[in-house]
Design an enzyme around this catalytic site. Structure first.
Site, PDB file in Angstrom:
ATOM      1  N   GLU A  53       0.857  -1.146   0.079  1.00 52.43           N
ATOM      2  CA  GLU A  53      -0.209   0.112   0.043  1.00 52.43           C
ATOM      3  C   GLU A  53       0.935   1.455  -0.122  1.00 52.43           C
ATOM      4  OE1 GLU A  53      -0.501  -2.742   1.940  1.00 52.43           O
ATOM      5  OE2 GLU A  53      -2.533  -3.144   2.078  1.00 52.43           O
ATOM      6  N   TRP A  61       3.275  -6.580  26.570  1.00 51.64           N
ATOM      7  CA  TRP A  61       3.508  -6.839  25.203  1.00 51.64           C
ATOM      8  C   TRP A  61       5.005  -7.288  25.146  1.00 51.64           C
ATOM      9  CZ3 TRP A  61       1.129  -2.872  21.254  1.00 51.64           C
ATOM     10  CH2 TRP A  61      -0.306  -3.239  21.199  1.00 51.64           C
TER      11      TRP A  61
HETATM   12  P1  AMP Z   1       3.618  -6.430   1.832  1.00 49.66           P
HETATM   13  O1  AMP Z   1       2.653  -5.671   1.657  1.00 49.66           O
HETATM   14  O2  AMP Z   1       3.193  -7.837   1.392  1.00 49.66           O
HETATM   15  O3  AMP Z   1       4.806  -6.054   1.162  1.00 49.66           O
HETATM   16  O4  AMP Z   1       4.087  -6.632   3.464  1.00 49.66           O
HETATM   17  C1  AMP Z   1       4.015  -5.311   4.119  1.00 49.66           C
HETATM   18  C2  AMP Z   1       4.328  -5.790   5.574  1.00 49.66           C
HETATM   19  O5  AMP Z   1       5.692  -6.577   5.803  1.00 49.66           O
HETATM   20  C3  AMP Z   1       4.910  -4.557   6.699  1.00 49.66           C
HETATM   21  O6  AMP Z   1       3.418  -4.086   7.191  1.00 49.66           O
HETATM   22  C4  AMP Z   1       5.156  -5.160   7.476  1.00 49.66           C
HETATM   23  O7  AMP Z   1       4.392  -5.882   8.426  1.00 49.66           O
HETATM   24  C5  AMP Z   1       6.245  -6.095   7.001  1.00 49.66           C
HETATM   25  N1  AMP Z   1       7.465  -5.515   6.603  1.00 49.66           N
HETATM   26  C6  AMP Z   1       8.091  -5.101   5.679  1.00 49.66           C
HETATM   27  N2  AMP Z   1       9.281  -4.709   5.788  1.00 49.66           N
HETATM   28  C7  AMP Z   1       9.638  -4.934   7.222  1.00 49.66           C
HETATM   29  C8  AMP Z   1      10.874  -4.958   7.928  1.00 49.66           C
HETATM   30  N3  AMP Z   1      11.831  -4.347   7.450  1.00 49.66           N
HETATM   31  N4  AMP Z   1      10.728  -5.310   9.191  1.00 49.66           N
HETATM   32  C9  AMP Z   1       9.695  -5.827   9.629  1.00 49.66           C
HETATM   33  N5  AMP Z   1       8.377  -5.832   9.069  1.00 49.66           N
HETATM   34  C10 AMP Z   1       8.443  -5.741   7.576  1.00 49.66           C
END
Ligand code: AMP
Length: 547
Positions: free
Chosen positions: A331, A449
């Site tokens: 997004e 948490w």
């Molecule tokens: P997507 O839309 O499938 O690319 O997923 C996005 C989600 O991936 C984010 O909202 C995070 O929960 C996770 N995410 C992306 N980059 C990171 C990061 N460097 N560290 C932790 N979670 C991440």
């Protein structure tokens, strides 16, 4: 009074026109599905993107009609990025790792009219094509003489025959920069996926921002390997930023294993690479036992899920490669934050710097972020208080394709819309954001948490652990207690007791997991992230020790 500067729409076609004119001979190298290495230049790419645009005109595709891909990272896919969007159509990159039913659903929902696919995905296309009535042309991304026979796919054409029959003369049209340019469906772990619909303006602004020194820092001197797939969030926007900077591009095609990636880095003198942690895990796993080193790689962007500090450390200390930890989401086009130090941090010790570098990083200009509590009120930037992370900016969704899911934004007192990321995070006084969890993965123990990412990072720092996933298990007294599921590195040994002892002193006692579960693999989803829902299903009969 309005300013008196020229008003020129920000269009994706302007990126490839720029690359052709100013970096025409810069190389684009691709490993193809056929296994060989293909080389050409931005000049060639631009000419072929124009041929593709003519082919789409010939099909009588209208403005904003969707053209889909099921493809690896490669030059033909890159031509589609520019030929499809540049001519005013919308590029829909479909994730081939999704279930065929989900793929059919997505193609129908997007109302794709053309589907171009790599030969690898022929069985997938054969499984879904009869269920996709909107698709009027199926194209195999291959040479004319490699077109598979007897596929059962009506009118299947080879990409080369299709665009080869067209002229490379084409004038890119000018239109409103807010027009849709490409789309990507979210992973949709619950319910049907929703699509982020990017615009020419959002994509171009994101391409500018991504190239900045404190963001991805791309330049005409780099040789860039995007391992992050072009079928998920436009490979973090690298194809666009590459055209904007004129860097050399190196595409891995279908060969995503550690050995192939390492060999490509060395052969093409790659200075810069980008990918999710699991990819680098495989590559380091290949390099370490063989004592291999990098000759040219200097920087790598790692994101998509939390990059374990042990990986940042290994890249830096063992291989001299700087890791840029990045966070974003579909997004958000996707970039939100990148972790680079500020001037005042340069005098700090290496250990202190490392503590900063393992965070997800600082917001890029163009991304506003804040954390809020359950009451919606903003929480302090003190590096300790965590809350729901909200973002807004010109490359962040306002709503989903076809209005799916209603209005996703949360309004503030001034009526401005903020997008709730679904992540829980802290932000420190210097603006460095750190993700503690997805909100649905948060573990609540005795009203407090516990960050599953922290627990996983500690396990991953143990030499015998290849992968770790922490989940909460129901507990009658504490509500939930954490356990950690781990995959051992081949040829290593560690016991439950040894691993639990490894946590001592590294986190508060009450945060140490109650148990270790050894598993063969952690389930991974279509975008390379751990699927904790699936892991919880696998552990549904599990009982905490002593209960
Ligand atoms: P997507 O839309 O499938 O690319 O997923 C996005 C989600 O991936 C984010 O909202 C995070 O929960 C996770 N995410 C992306 N980059 C990171 C990061 N460097 N560290 C932790 N979670 C991440």
């Amino acid at each position: 009074m309005l300013g008196l500067m020229q008003s020129q729409p920000l269009l994706i076609s302007s990126l490839i026109e720029f690359a052709e004119r100013h970096h025409g001979d810069a190389e684009i190298v691709s490993r193809r599905v056929e296994g060989d290495i293909h080389r050409y230049t931005y000049r060639d790419l631009a000419a072929r993107a124009r041929r593709l645009a003519n082919a789409l005109d010939d099909l009588k595709l209208q403005f904003s009609d969707r053209v889909a891909t099921l493809a690896w990272n490669g030059y033909r896919h890159m031509e589609m990025y520019f030929g499809v969007s540049g001519s005013g159509r919308v590029l829909h990159t479909v994730n081939p790792r999704l279930h065929p039913d989900q793929i059919a659903w997505i193609i129908n929902h997007a109302e794709d009219q053309v589907m171009c696919f790599d030969a690898t995905f022929l069985p997938l296309v054969q499984a879904v094509h009869a269920r996709c009535p909107t698709v009027k042309k199926w194209v195999a991304l291959c040479d004319a003489d490699k077109l598979p026979a007897d596929t059962g796919i009506p009118g299947l054409t080879s990409y080369e025959a299709w665009i080869g029959a067209q002229s490379s003369d084409y004038a890119w049209p000018e239109f409103d920069e807010n027009s849709a340019s490409s789309m990507c469906y979210t992973s949709g772990t619950t319910g049907n996926p929703k699509a982020a619909l990017y615009s020419h303006r959002s994509t171009t602004l994101h391409a500018y921002a991504a190239a900045l020194p404190d963001v991805m820092c791309l330049s005409a001197r780099d040789s860039v390997l995007p391992v992050v797939p072009m079928f998920h969030v436009n490979a973090w926007g690298i194809p666009y930023s590459a055209a904007l900077t004129g860097c050399k591009l190196v595409f891995p095609g279908p060969a995503m294993d550690g050995k192939s990636i390492y060999e490509l880095i060395e052969a093409e003198k790659v200075s810069y690479a980008a990918g999710v942690p699991t990819v680098w895990q495989m590559m380091l796993g290949h390099m370490k036992p063989a004592g291999l080193k990098f000759s040219t790689l200097r920087r790598t962007v790692i994101g998509g899920s939390a990059c374990p500090p042990a990986m940042i450390h290994a890249f830096k200390e063992d291989y001299g490669v700087e890791v840029l930890h990045a966070w974003g989401m579909t997004e958000m086009s996707p970039l939100g934050t990148l972790c680079t130090l500020k001037n005042k941090h340069l005098v700090m010790s290496k250990d202190e710097q490392m503590k900063i570098l393992q965070k997800q990083g600082r917001a890029i200009y163009g991304v506003d972020m804040k954390i809020v509590g359950g009451d919606g009120n903003e929480l302090p930037w003190d590096g300790k208080t965590y809350g729901d992370l909200l973002v807004k900016g010109p490359w962040i969704v306002g709503s989903y394709f076809k209005g799916e899911g209603g209005d996703p934004l949360v309004r503030d007192a001034q009526g401005r819309g903020w997008f709730p990321t679904g992540d829980v995070a802290t932000i420190d006084a210097d603006g460095f954001m750190q993700i503690t969890d997805r909100s649905k993965d948060v573990i609540k123990s005795g009203g407090e948490w516990i960050s599953s990412i922290d627990i996983e990072n500690i396990a991953m720092a143990h030499p015998a652990i290849a992968m770790a996933a922490c989940v909460g298990m129901p507990h009658p007294k504490w509500d939930e207690r954490p356990i950690v599921a781990v995959v051992k590195r081949p040829g290593t040994e560690v016991t439950r007791e040894e691993l639990l002892a490894f946590y001592e002193g590294k986190t508060a006692k009450w945060q140490i997991p109650d148990d270790v579960v050894f598993v063969d693999a952690i389930p991974i989803g279509a975008t390379g992230k751990m699927l904790k829902t699936k892991l919880r299903e696998q552990l549904k009969d599990y009982k905490l020790p002593g209960l």
